[in-house]
Design a protein around this motif. Structure first.
Motif, mmCIF file in Angstrom:
data_model
loop_
_atom_site.group_PDB
_atom_site.id
_atom_site.type_symbol
_atom_site.label_atom_id
_atom_site.label_comp_id
_atom_site.label_asym_id
_atom_site.label_seq_id
_atom_site.Cartn_x
_atom_site.Cartn_y
_atom_site.Cartn_z
ATOM 1 N N GLN A 179 51.256 32.920 58.545
ATOM 2 C CA GLN A 179 50.939 31.932 59.562
ATOM 3 C C GLN A 179 49.421 31.224 59.075
ATOM 4 O O GLN A 179 49.319 29.992 59.382
ATOM 5 C CB GLN A 179 50.577 32.720 60.895
ATOM 6 C CG GLN A 179 51.980 33.212 61.361
ATOM 7 C CD GLN A 179 53.017 32.262 61.535
ATOM 8 O OE1 GLN A 179 52.674 31.270 62.085
ATOM 9 N NE2 GLN A 179 54.218 32.444 61.018
ATOM 10 N N HIS A 237 50.664 28.176 57.260
ATOM 11 C CA HIS A 237 51.151 27.223 57.904
ATOM 12 C C HIS A 237 49.887 26.473 58.773
ATOM 13 O O HIS A 237 50.368 25.116 59.337
ATOM 14 C CB HIS A 237 52.151 27.494 58.856
ATOM 15 C CG HIS A 237 53.383 27.739 58.257
ATOM 16 N ND1 HIS A 237 54.208 26.724 57.841
ATOM 17 C CD2 HIS A 237 54.289 28.860 57.963
ATOM 18 C CE1 HIS A 237 55.231 26.978 57.154
ATOM 19 N NE2 HIS A 237 55.275 28.513 57.276
ATOM 20 N N PRO A 252 56.531 27.391 61.282
ATOM 21 C CA PRO A 252 55.540 28.289 61.728
ATOM 22 C C PRO A 252 55.841 28.984 63.049
ATOM 23 O O PRO A 252 56.623 28.456 63.895
ATOM 24 C CB PRO A 252 54.016 27.558 61.830
ATOM 25 C CG PRO A 252 54.863 25.950 62.244
ATOM 26 C CD PRO A 252 56.186 25.896 61.242
ATOM 27 N N HIS A 253 55.210 30.125 63.273
ATOM 28 C CA HIS A 253 55.247 30.634 64.661
ATOM 29 C C HIS A 253 54.680 29.463 65.824
ATOM 30 O O HIS A 253 53.868 28.678 65.474
ATOM 31 C CB HIS A 253 54.261 31.805 64.928
ATOM 32 C CG HIS A 253 54.641 32.589 66.182
ATOM 33 N ND1 HIS A 253 53.997 32.305 67.321
ATOM 34 C CD2 HIS A 253 55.569 33.596 66.288
ATOM 35 C CE1 HIS A 253 54.312 33.073 68.209
ATOM 36 N NE2 HIS A 253 55.354 33.889 67.847
ATOM 37 N N THR A 313 50.891 29.036 66.324
ATOM 38 C CA THR A 313 50.488 28.195 65.042
ATOM 39 C C THR A 313 50.593 26.725 64.904
ATOM 40 O O THR A 313 49.487 25.772 64.997
ATOM 41 C CB THR A 313 50.953 28.701 63.636
ATOM 42 O OG1 THR A 313 50.636 30.140 63.574
ATOM 43 C CG2 THR A 313 50.287 28.064 62.421
ATOM 44 N N VAL A 346 47.412 32.949 67.547
ATOM 45 C CA VAL A 346 48.281 33.040 66.081
ATOM 46 C C VAL A 346 48.028 34.311 65.494
ATOM 47 O O VAL A 346 48.850 35.026 64.924
ATOM 48 C CB VAL A 346 47.323 31.984 65.015
ATOM 49 C CG1 VAL A 346 47.784 32.061 63.760
ATOM 50 C CG2 VAL A 346 47.692 30.659 65.697
#
Length: 219
Positions: free
Chosen positions: A43, A46, A106-107, A110, A209
């Protein structure tokens, strides 16, 4: 009271909420897995890969009265170029799939934080980006060196798995002083309020995040 002191004072509640997240407790207690660390680095890649583009966007949108900030933005850019590659190198040294990470999404947390940063710069006020600088750099300087030591001992990883964290730890103290001097030159109350609001938001967004790391590793 200087603006920097006001910024610290008026975002203290958000900072405390950020630091009280479970992810920090677990790290202090060395309750961290290799998957956690790999997810954190993933993360980090990203959002860090957007740092230079965000700085460029910020510098290009500064109004006339803030053109003096362009040299500071240029200095930040010079410092930040290539940091996402450090993260990929760390990930490889920690046994992660460094070559795959740039191609995965990305998550959501994020993605939202990065999108908020671009939105603030492009649609609201480019000075809002300094709220992100304050949260990410301030947090890193305060905690990154200690975190790297705890995680390295817990996971028995080599030194070259921690170049990103250690570069943003105690070595970044001069950057925080530089940031303080910049903020104290901003005197417009509306711009100050904008930076304070953005700082509060980034404490929340960056907290999400960091908290996502455990969730991401199991996906």
């Amino acid at each position: 009271m200087s603006f920097f002191q006001r910024l610290i004072s008026e975002t203290q509640a958000e900072q405390q909420a950020f630091l009280s997240r479970d992810v920090f407790r677990k790290t202090r207690e060395a309750d961290v897995s290799l998957g956690d660390y790999q997810a954190f680095l993933t993360q980090a890649y990203h959002h860090v890969k957007h740092t230079v583009p965000l700085l460029m966007a910020c510098g290009s949108r500064l109004p006339q009265q803030y053109h003096w900030l362009q040299s500071a933005v240029a200095e930040y850019i010079e410092e930040e170029i290539g940091h996402e590659q450090w993260i990929l190198n760390d990930l490889g040294a920690a046994g992660g799939e460094r070559d795959r990470v740039p191609y995965i999404k990305p998550h959501p947390s994020t993605e939202v934080m990065v999108a908020y940063a671009y939105h603030q710069i492009e649609r609201v006020n480019p000075l809002a980006f300094f709220g992100m600088v304050h949260v990410l750099e301030g947090t890193s300087t305060a905690m990154a060196t200690e975190t790297a030591a705890i995680v390295q001992q817990a996971l028995n990883l080599p030194d070259n798995a921690f170049s990103y964290l250690r570069s943003h730890g105690s070595l970044d103290i001069e950057h925080v002083a530089f940031f303080e001097r910049l903020m104290n030159k901003i005197t417009d109350p509306d711009d100050q309020d904008c930076i304070i609001h953005a700082t509060k938001m980034f404490y929340r967004l960056y907290g999400e995040v960091l908290s996502s790391a455990v969730e991401v590793k199991d996906e």
